[in-house]
Write a protein that holds these residues in place. Structure first.
Motif, PDB file in Angstrom:
ATOM      1  N   VAL A  76     -46.447  30.885  95.415  1.00 27.47           N
ATOM      2  CA  VAL A  76     -44.965  30.777  93.503  1.00 27.47           C
ATOM      3  C   VAL A  76     -44.791  30.365  93.668  1.00 27.47           C
ATOM      4  CG1 VAL A  76     -44.261  32.886  92.335  1.00 27.47           C
ATOM      5  CG2 VAL A  76     -45.852  33.458  92.545  1.00 27.47           C
ATOM      6  N   GLY A  77     -43.945  29.415  93.333  1.00 27.13           N
ATOM      7  CA  GLY A  77     -42.831  28.644  93.399  1.00 27.13           C
ATOM      8  C   GLY A  77     -41.992  29.471  92.600  1.00 27.13           C
ATOM      9  N   HIS A  78     -40.449  28.848  93.642  1.00 27.48           N
ATOM     10  CA  HIS A  78     -39.845  28.931  92.218  1.00 27.48           C
ATOM     11  C   HIS A  78     -38.191  28.041  93.227  1.00 27.48           C
ATOM     12  CE1 HIS A  78     -38.760  32.011  96.136  1.00 27.48           C
ATOM     13  NE2 HIS A  78     -40.378  32.468  95.131  1.00 27.48           N
ATOM     14  N   GLY A  79     -37.085  28.304  92.221  1.00 25.94           N
ATOM     15  CA  GLY A  79     -36.184  27.516  92.902  1.00 25.94           C
ATOM     16  C   GLY A  79     -35.507  26.514  91.752  1.00 25.94           C
ATOM     17  N   ARG A  80     -36.351  26.249  91.242  1.00 23.45           N
ATOM     18  CA  ARG A  80     -36.078  24.990  89.879  1.00 23.45           C
ATOM     19  C   ARG A  80     -34.680  25.122  89.121  1.00 23.45           C
ATOM     20  NH1 ARG A  80     -37.771  22.389  84.701  1.00 23.45           N
ATOM     21  NH2 ARG A  80     -36.425  20.347  84.724  1.00 23.45           N
ATOM     22  N   HIS A  81     -35.291  26.916  88.719  1.00 24.06           N
ATOM     23  CA  HIS A  81     -34.241  27.556  87.573  1.00 24.06           C
ATOM     24  C   HIS A  81     -34.681  27.118  86.249  1.00 24.06           C
ATOM     25  CE1 HIS A  81     -32.209  28.896  90.566  1.00 24.06           C
ATOM     26  NE2 HIS A  81     -31.611  28.269  91.168  1.00 24.06           N
ATOM     27  N   GLU A 120     -51.022  25.852  87.619  1.00 21.31           N
ATOM     28  CA  GLU A 120     -52.748  25.296  87.412  1.00 21.31           C
ATOM     29  C   GLU A 120     -53.188  25.834  88.104  1.00 21.31           C
ATOM     30  OE1 GLU A 120     -54.721  21.749  91.003  1.00 21.31           O
ATOM     31  OE2 GLU A 120     -51.831  22.477  91.570  1.00 21.31           O
ATOM     32  N   ILE A 121     -54.454  26.332  88.582  1.00 21.54           N
ATOM     33  CA  ILE A 121     -55.481  26.884  88.675  1.00 21.54           C
ATOM     34  C   ILE A 121     -56.891  26.898  89.844  1.00 21.54           C
ATOM     35  CG2 ILE A 121     -57.159  28.708  88.284  1.00 21.54           C
ATOM     36  CD1 ILE A 121     -54.622  28.929  87.080  1.00 21.54           C
ATOM     37  N   TYR A 122     -56.711  26.641  91.117  1.00 23.98           N
ATOM     38  CA  TYR A 122     -57.241  26.308  92.065  1.00 23.98           C
ATOM     39  C   TYR A 122     -58.066  27.424  92.221  1.00 23.98           C
ATOM     40  CZ  TYR A 122     -58.187  23.936  96.587  1.00 23.98           C
ATOM     41  OH  TYR A 122     -58.733  23.272  97.785  1.00 23.98           O
ATOM     42  N   LYS A 123     -59.487  27.012  91.916  1.00 25.24           N
ATOM     43  CA  LYS A 123     -60.826  27.235  92.868  1.00 25.24           C
ATOM     44  C   LYS A 123     -60.679  28.700  92.324  1.00 25.24           C
ATOM     45  CE  LYS A 123     -61.507  24.939  97.082  1.00 25.24           C
ATOM     46  NZ  LYS A 123     -61.510  24.994  98.436  1.00 25.24           N
ATOM     47  N   GLY A 124     -59.596  29.087  91.530  1.00 24.28           N
ATOM     48  CA  GLY A 124     -60.564  29.871  90.208  1.00 24.28           C
ATOM     49  C   GLY A 124     -58.853  31.043  90.458  1.00 24.28           C
ATOM     50  N   ARG A 125     -57.682  30.563  91.597  1.00 28.05           N
ATOM     51  CA  ARG A 125     -56.306  31.177  92.060  1.00 28.05           C
ATOM     52  C   ARG A 125     -55.675  30.139  91.627  1.00 28.05           C
ATOM     53  NH1 ARG A 125     -59.348  31.592  97.581  1.00 28.05           N
ATOM     54  NH2 ARG A 125     -60.149  33.817  97.620  1.00 28.05           N
ATOM     55  N   PRO A 126     -54.405  31.537  90.608  1.00 29.36           N
ATOM     56  CA  PRO A 126     -53.447  30.267  90.322  1.00 29.36           C
ATOM     57  C   PRO A 126     -51.813  29.798  91.310  1.00 29.36           C
ATOM     58  CG  PRO A 126     -52.558  32.948  90.015  1.00 29.36           C
ATOM     59  CD  PRO A 126     -54.513  32.982  90.571  1.00 29.36           C
ATOM     60  N   ILE A 127     -51.633  28.801  90.827  1.00 26.12           N
ATOM     61  CA  ILE A 127     -50.723  28.280  91.088  1.00 26.12           C
ATOM     62  C   ILE A 127     -49.592  27.979  90.523  1.00 26.12           C
ATOM     63  CG2 ILE A 127     -49.352  25.831  92.520  1.00 26.12           C
ATOM     64  CD1 ILE A 127     -52.518  25.555  93.810  1.00 26.12           C
ATOM     65  N   PHE A 128     -48.159  28.929  90.318  1.00 25.75           N
ATOM     66  CA  PHE A 128     -46.584  28.776  89.733  1.00 25.75           C
ATOM     67  C   PHE A 128     -46.119  27.405  89.869  1.00 25.75           C
ATOM     68  CE2 PHE A 128     -48.886  32.959  89.216  1.00 25.75           C
ATOM     69  CZ  PHE A 128     -49.068  33.046  87.872  1.00 25.75           C
ATOM     70  N   TYR A 129     -45.697  26.791  90.161  1.00 21.40           N
ATOM     71  CA  TYR A 129     -45.242  25.820  90.699  1.00 21.40           C
ATOM     72  C   TYR A 129     -43.647  26.147  89.969  1.00 21.40           C
ATOM     73  CZ  TYR A 129     -49.290  22.814  91.902  1.00 21.40           C
ATOM     74  OH  TYR A 129     -50.289  22.139  92.034  1.00 21.40           O
ATOM     75  N   SER A 130     -43.268  27.388  89.512  1.00 26.37           N
ATOM     76  CA  SER A 130     -41.627  27.325  88.962  1.00 26.37           C
ATOM     77  C   SER A 130     -41.687  28.319  88.077  1.00 26.37           C
ATOM     78  CB  SER A 130     -40.844  26.165  88.936  1.00 26.37           C
ATOM     79  OG  SER A 130     -39.787  27.196  88.788  1.00 26.37           O
ATOM     80  N   LEU A 131     -41.589  29.886  88.247  1.00 29.00           N
ATOM     81  CA  LEU A 131     -41.715  30.766  87.326  1.00 29.00           C
ATOM     82  C   LEU A 131     -39.977  30.779  86.391  1.00 29.00           C
ATOM     83  CD1 LEU A 131     -44.290  33.342  88.300  1.00 29.00           C
ATOM     84  CD2 LEU A 131     -44.638  31.855  86.545  1.00 29.00           C
ATOM     85  N   GLY A 133     -26.833  18.039  86.714  1.00 24.71           N
ATOM     86  CA  GLY A 133     -26.863  18.120  84.870  1.00 24.71           C
ATOM     87  C   GLY A 133     -26.283  20.089  84.608  1.00 24.71           C
ATOM     88  N   ALA A 134     -26.043  20.235  84.106  1.00 29.12           N
ATOM     89  CA  ALA A 134     -25.739  21.744  84.071  1.00 29.12           C
ATOM     90  C   ALA A 134     -26.542  22.388  83.776  1.00 29.12           C
ATOM     91  CB  ALA A 134     -24.429  21.601  82.525  1.00 29.12           C
ATOM     92  N   LEU A 135     -26.037  23.679  84.343  1.00 32.36           N
ATOM     93  CA  LEU A 135     -27.073  25.526  84.364  1.00 32.36           C
ATOM     94  C   LEU A 135     -26.176  26.031  82.957  1.00 32.36           C
ATOM     95  CD1 LEU A 135     -27.029  26.107  88.457  1.00 32.36           C
ATOM     96  CD2 LEU A 135     -28.464  24.974  86.858  1.00 32.36           C
ATOM     97  N   THR A 136     -25.871  25.078  82.167  1.00 29.78           N
ATOM     98  CA  THR A 136     -25.700  26.027  80.667  1.00 29.78           C
ATOM     99  C   THR A 136     -26.584  25.603  79.666  1.00 29.78           C
ATOM    100  OG1 THR A 136     -24.647  24.002  80.273  1.00 29.78           O
ATOM    101  CG2 THR A 136     -23.220  26.357  81.114  1.00 29.78           C
ATOM    102  N   ASP A 137     -27.570  24.635  80.725  1.00 26.76           N
ATOM    103  CA  ASP A 137     -28.913  24.537  79.315  1.00 26.76           C
ATOM    104  C   ASP A 137     -29.704  25.516  79.243  1.00 26.76           C
ATOM    105  OD1 ASP A 137     -27.624  21.639  79.782  1.00 26.76           O
ATOM    106  OD2 ASP A 137     -29.220  20.706  80.083  1.00 26.76           O
ATOM    107  N   LEU A 138     -30.088  25.523  77.933  1.00 22.22           N
ATOM    108  CA  LEU A 138     -30.640  26.547  77.442  1.00 22.22           C
ATOM    109  C   LEU A 138     -32.362  26.290  78.441  1.00 22.22           C
ATOM    110  CD1 LEU A 138     -31.328  28.724  75.373  1.00 22.22           C
ATOM    111  CD2 LEU A 138     -32.725  26.960  74.011  1.00 22.22           C
ATOM    112  N   ILE A 139     -32.688  25.597  78.968  1.00 22.77           N
ATOM    113  CA  ILE A 139     -34.126  25.937  79.350  1.00 22.77           C
ATOM    114  C   ILE A 139     -34.058  26.501  80.874  1.00 22.77           C
ATOM    115  CG2 ILE A 139     -34.939  23.957  78.744  1.00 22.77           C
ATOM    116  CD1 ILE A 139     -33.796  22.417  81.558  1.00 22.77           C
ATOM    117  N   TYR A 140     -32.446  26.343  81.123  1.00 20.17           N
ATOM    118  CA  TYR A 140     -32.295  27.983  82.046  1.00 20.17           C
ATOM    119  C   TYR A 140     -32.433  29.269  82.135  1.00 20.17           C
ATOM    120  CZ  TYR A 140     -31.317  23.052  84.862  1.00 20.17           C
ATOM    121  OH  TYR A 140     -30.947  22.124  85.034  1.00 20.17           O
TER     122      TYR A 140
END
Length: 464
Positions: free
Chosen positions: A307-312, A318-329, A378-385
């Motif tokens: 589980v990756g996080h930090g990008r906001h 990715e599914i690797y060998k049947g196991r999930p990789i979350f690059y950012s939640l 960039g600004a953290l006011t963007d909708l994607i955050y």
């Protein structure tokens, strides 16, 4: 029980089915085991009893899971706190009140990571007080401790469907936050479990030659140490490559220690979570170049998920060998009612603590982006955050059978006092979030189906 005397560098370990032949211990949980994973928990107050429409429906998802995991990106302090805001901090002084501990428990969270760029915003006292509050509320946490061995060690939780381990580390952290072990008579240093990265700038070959000529006319040029593959000017390293960008090389010693901790975590549990907090290339939808290789190595070492996080903001799955990789939640909370704010933050934003309020500092901080967070543009006011998902992984026959993705939104258009608390996204926004995640995950070969506003990743059973 079968015994395998051939190591082949893969560290085989005995379990009920013998030794695992791919170098990682097999998942060993009861059918129906579920893990709910979210991104960053950026909040400063309890919310379960507040006026937040839709929030109570959302946390039912967390309560329905055996494991509810998130990244704890704040410090929990009370008024008797004797520490202070640090000169080195993670871009903001993240702080919350003691009532947050029982509130997180009430939400359903039972495991959180602690290694991130805010772990020591309020010094060792803040780190220790946060640990105390989490312990009192029965929330398992990993990634911070009195030395590196403690910070890096896996922490365990018993569930009705199996024992779960958590290993937490960070690639973004303030320099003084890194824990270390004792050496001879020198004691260990409290802090977080850090993975150090050496950053280089990749430029076209002809540009590297120009930089080399610049370097050669500077004083104290070390001709004996000249490396034809790179040019170092002061603390900046340049490399030649076909595509301009950034390269990150993980410290081999740190990687070896983290892999060992993941391996041990799985040896002592039925299911192991490895989690990383990093701000590298925060402007990009793509993970930094080191991360895919690292995530796969962690799974090969025994992790059942990364589980990756930090990008906001969201990145692909990715599914690797049947196991999930979350690059950012992305963010689960993005609530900015932080108070008090240290004097250093007032100075950064040109504010006067005698004239301006803590909220006015925060508003400027969010509008301009965190100035000390590496690579943030960039600004953290963007909708994607303010858009993300709750991921719920369900297992049958010790394999990932289905991954559900519940799109959430965090009140992007609301006023400061109400913004940042999640609820399930409505139809059109839910569709937009999931379609973006489909696009982000496509390069990893991951197919996400959208049904009734929920994303699904379904896997065919793998042969034994």
């Amino acid at each position: 029980m079968a015994k395998d005397t051939h190591d082949n560098g893969r560290h085989p370990i005995q379990h009920e089915g013998g030794f695992d032949t791919v170098g990682s211990i097999a998942t060993n949980i009861e059918d129906g085991f579920t893990m709910a994973a979210v991104g960053d928990l950026l909040l400063a107050r309890p919310v379960t009893k507040g006026r937040h429409p839709g929030f109570s429906e959302l946390i039912k998802i967390l309560h329905g899971a055996d494991v509810a995991f998130g990244n704890m990106e704040t410090n929990i302090l009370d008024r008797s706190f004797t520490g202070s805001p640090q000169a080195e901090y993670g871009g903001a002084y993240c702080i919350s009140v003691p009532e947050l501990g029982p509130d997180l428990k009430a939400m359903g969270f039972n495991m959180v990571s602690r290694a991130n760029n805010h772990t020591l915003d309020w010094g060792l006292e803040g780190m220790r007080e946060t640990s105390r509050v989490l312990d009192e509320n029965g929330i398992i946490h990993a990634g911070a401790g009195e030395n590196l061995a403690q910070a890096g060690a896996p922490r365990f939780m018993e569930t009705a469907r199996g024992r779960v381990a958590l290993v937490s580390f960070a690639t973004s952290f303030s320099p003084m936050a890194r824990a270390c072990d004792p050496a001879g008579e020198a004691p260990g240093r409290p802090g977080l479990n850090a993975l150090r990265l050496a950053k280089s700038i990749v430029v076209p070959p002809e540009m590297l030659e120009s930089l080399r000529r610049v370097r050669e006319i500077l004083p104290h040029y070390d001709r004996a140490g000249k490396d034809p593959s790179r040019v170092a000017i002061e603390e900046t390293i340049f490399k030649a490559g076909e595509k301009a960008g950034y390269n990150f090389e993980a410290d081999a010693r740190d990687v070896a220690e983290i892999l060992r901790n993941v391996r041990q975590g799985k040896q002592f549990s039925d299911f192991c979570i490895a989690t990383n907090h990093g701000h590298q290339q925060e402007w990009s939808d793509e993970p930094p170049d080191y991360e895919q290789t690292l995530a796969r190595r962690l799974i090969d070492a025994g992790a059942d998920t990364y589980v990756g996080h930090g990008r906001h903001a969201l990145r692909g799955i990715e599914i690797y060998k049947g196991r999930p990789i979350f690059y950012s939640l992305a963010n689960f909370f993005c609530e900015d009612l932080r108070t008090p704010v240290g004097a250093d933050m007032f100075a950064v934003y040109g504010k006067d603590p005698k004239l301006d309020t803590d909220a006015e500092v925060t508003i400027d901080e969010v509008a301009k982006g965190y100035p000390k967070a590496e690579g943030l543009v960039g600004a953290l006011t963007d909708l994607i955050y303010y858009e993300s998902v709750i991921s719920v992984s369900r297992y049958e026959d010790n394999q990932l059978a289905e991954l559900r993705l519940y799109p959430i939104e965090l009140g992007h258009s609301k006023r400061l006092a109400n913004r940042g608390v999640p609820r399930l996204a409505l139809e059109s926004q839910a569709k937009s979030i999931l379609e973006r995640l489909q696009k982000l995950s496509k390069p990893f070969g991951t197919q996400i189906q959208i049904e009734n506003g929920v994303g699904f990743i379904r896997l065919q059973p793998m042969s034994a």
